[in-house]
Design a protein around this motif. Sequence first.
Motif, PDB file in Angstrom:
ATOM      1  N   HIS A   1      -8.067  12.709  -8.197  1.00  0.00           N
ATOM      2  CA  HIS A   1      -9.502  12.482  -8.374  1.00  0.00           C
ATOM      3  C   HIS A   1     -10.194  13.812  -8.661  1.00  0.00           C
ATOM      4  CE1 HIS A   1      -9.871   8.241  -7.292  1.00  0.00           C
ATOM      5  NE2 HIS A   1      -8.967   8.456  -6.347  1.00  0.00           N
TER       6      HIS A   1
ATOM      7  N   ARG B   1      -4.145   8.824  -0.642  1.00  0.00           N
ATOM      8  CA  ARG B   1      -4.444   8.153  -1.902  1.00  0.00           C
ATOM      9  C   ARG B   1      -5.734   7.349  -1.773  1.00  0.00           C
ATOM     10  NH1 ARG B   1      -3.873   2.973  -3.358  1.00  0.00           N
ATOM     11  NH2 ARG B   1      -2.501   2.511  -1.590  1.00  0.00           N
ATOM     12  N   LYS B   2      -6.554   7.404  -2.803  1.00  0.00           N
ATOM     13  CA  LYS B   2      -7.740   6.552  -2.901  1.00  0.00           C
ATOM     14  C   LYS B   2      -7.689   5.856  -4.253  1.00  0.00           C
ATOM     15  CE  LYS B   2     -11.857   8.228  -3.839  1.00  0.00           C
ATOM     16  NZ  LYS B   2     -13.150   8.939  -3.740  1.00  0.00           N
ATOM     17  N   GLY B   3      -7.515   4.536  -4.234  1.00  0.00           N
ATOM     18  CA  GLY B   3      -7.389   3.816  -5.491  1.00  0.00           C
ATOM     19  C   GLY B   3      -6.092   4.176  -6.187  1.00  0.00           C
ATOM     20  N   ASP B   4      -6.206   4.607  -7.443  1.00  0.00           N
ATOM     21  CA  ASP B   4      -5.022   4.902  -8.243  1.00  0.00           C
ATOM     22  C   ASP B   4      -4.653   6.383  -8.279  1.00  0.00           C
ATOM     23  OD1 ASP B   4      -4.730   2.219  -8.954  1.00  0.00           O
ATOM     24  OD2 ASP B   4      -6.087   2.426 -10.668  1.00  0.00           O
TER      25      ASP B   4
ATOM     26  N   HIS C   1      -2.141   4.298   2.890  1.00  0.00           N
ATOM     27  CA  HIS C   1      -2.711   5.159   1.860  1.00  0.00           C
ATOM     28  C   HIS C   1      -2.278   6.618   2.015  1.00  0.00           C
ATOM     29  CE1 HIS C   1      -5.263   1.615   1.444  1.00  0.00           C
ATOM     30  NE2 HIS C   1      -5.591   2.067   0.251  1.00  0.00           N
TER      31      HIS C   1
ATOM     32  N   ASP D   1       0.832  -1.202   0.000  1.00  0.00           N
ATOM     33  CA  ASP D   1       0.000   0.000   0.000  1.00  0.00           C
ATOM     34  C   ASP D   1       0.870   1.256   0.000  1.00  0.00           C
ATOM     35  OD1 ASP D   1      -2.276  -1.513  -0.010  1.00  0.00           O
ATOM     36  OD2 ASP D   1      -2.703  -1.282   2.127  1.00  0.00           O
TER      37      ASP D   1
ATOM     38  N   LYS E   1       2.528   1.835  -3.401  1.00  0.00           N
ATOM     39  CA  LYS E   1       1.603   2.380  -4.396  1.00  0.00           C
ATOM     40  C   LYS E   1       1.348   3.868  -4.136  1.00  0.00           C
ATOM     41  CE  LYS E   1      -2.799   1.427  -6.687  1.00  0.00           C
ATOM     42  NZ  LYS E   1      -3.960   0.502  -6.778  1.00  0.00           N
TER      43      LYS E   1
END
Length: 331
Positions: free
Chosen positions: A213, A299-302, A261, A180, A183
């Motif tokens: 986002h 971070r959320k997702g990508d 994250h 995590d 990423k």
Amino acid sequence: MVDFQPEKDLVRSYYAALDTATASESSDVMARFCAPDLIWRGMHPFDTLSGPEAVADRFWSPLKSALARMQRRMDVFMAGRNSLREDAAVWVSSMGHLMGLFDDAWLGIPPTRKIAMLRYAAFHRIEHGKIVETAMFFDIPALMMQAGLQPFPVQTGAQLVQPGPLPHDALMFAPQPPEDGAKTLATINAMISDLGQWQSGLPLEEELARTWHDDMIWWGPAGIGATYTIERYAKQHSGPFRAGLTDRSGTGHICRFAEGHYGGFFGWPNFTARPTGGFMGMPATGQPGEFRVVDIYRRKGDKLAENWVFIDLLHFWKTQGLDVLGRTVGI
């Protein structure tokens, strides 16, 4: 799992001792947890201090005397290895507010005798069971505004006491999955690559959409303010920021890491740029100025979803010949 528990436990113990110490006890607490040659970087007018005693005497003791019954309200707590150095030192970072009753003046800012919240972010480098280096950024102009002062012309972003992450999951006292953090760091690095150029060949909103986002939240420093969504961020900060500054240097950070994250970095300075007019409602100076910055990301997702930003604006404008703190509080 990557285990940073000894370093996390040290900083949590340090906070527990420091937060319950009286103003006069701050020096003893600093000496217990910090190395004798501690390097401490703080925002103007503190700048760089050396040694626990100097930090206690210059920063913690006066602040504790001003903000009575001060408590730490932490929103982010994370640790990781510095991705920018081969020795990969372990750093522990936290972010939140220092809250107290603003009963006595601090830095010439008049007391309100009401609740006041000093927004902060801190990075601590740990070696051999001691804190050997700290960068602590705190939003002094935000405190000035709580006291009814107006250090900067009114800007386009919202000026408010800022909340922590939307999921309320950033107090990472326990180990997190390393994949995590990897990423999150990769996403932050991709964003930095775009941001550091200012000339990606794409319209600004399209450039931002590569790593953000659409419903991003940018929690900026007092004097610039907070914005919500890519469209408003481009109009209310990023666009005016790029339009009002030129000759931006390359990006230079001292520390950058991620856990879970969340991730962040700081620089001293992060970059330099020259005001050409309009930035923060100020006229052009033509003089290069330093931007000392802390960024904390979620971070959320990508993609990135939230960003808390601390900029030493008092230092930047001091490099432009304008003592904002002095002229506002009359010192």
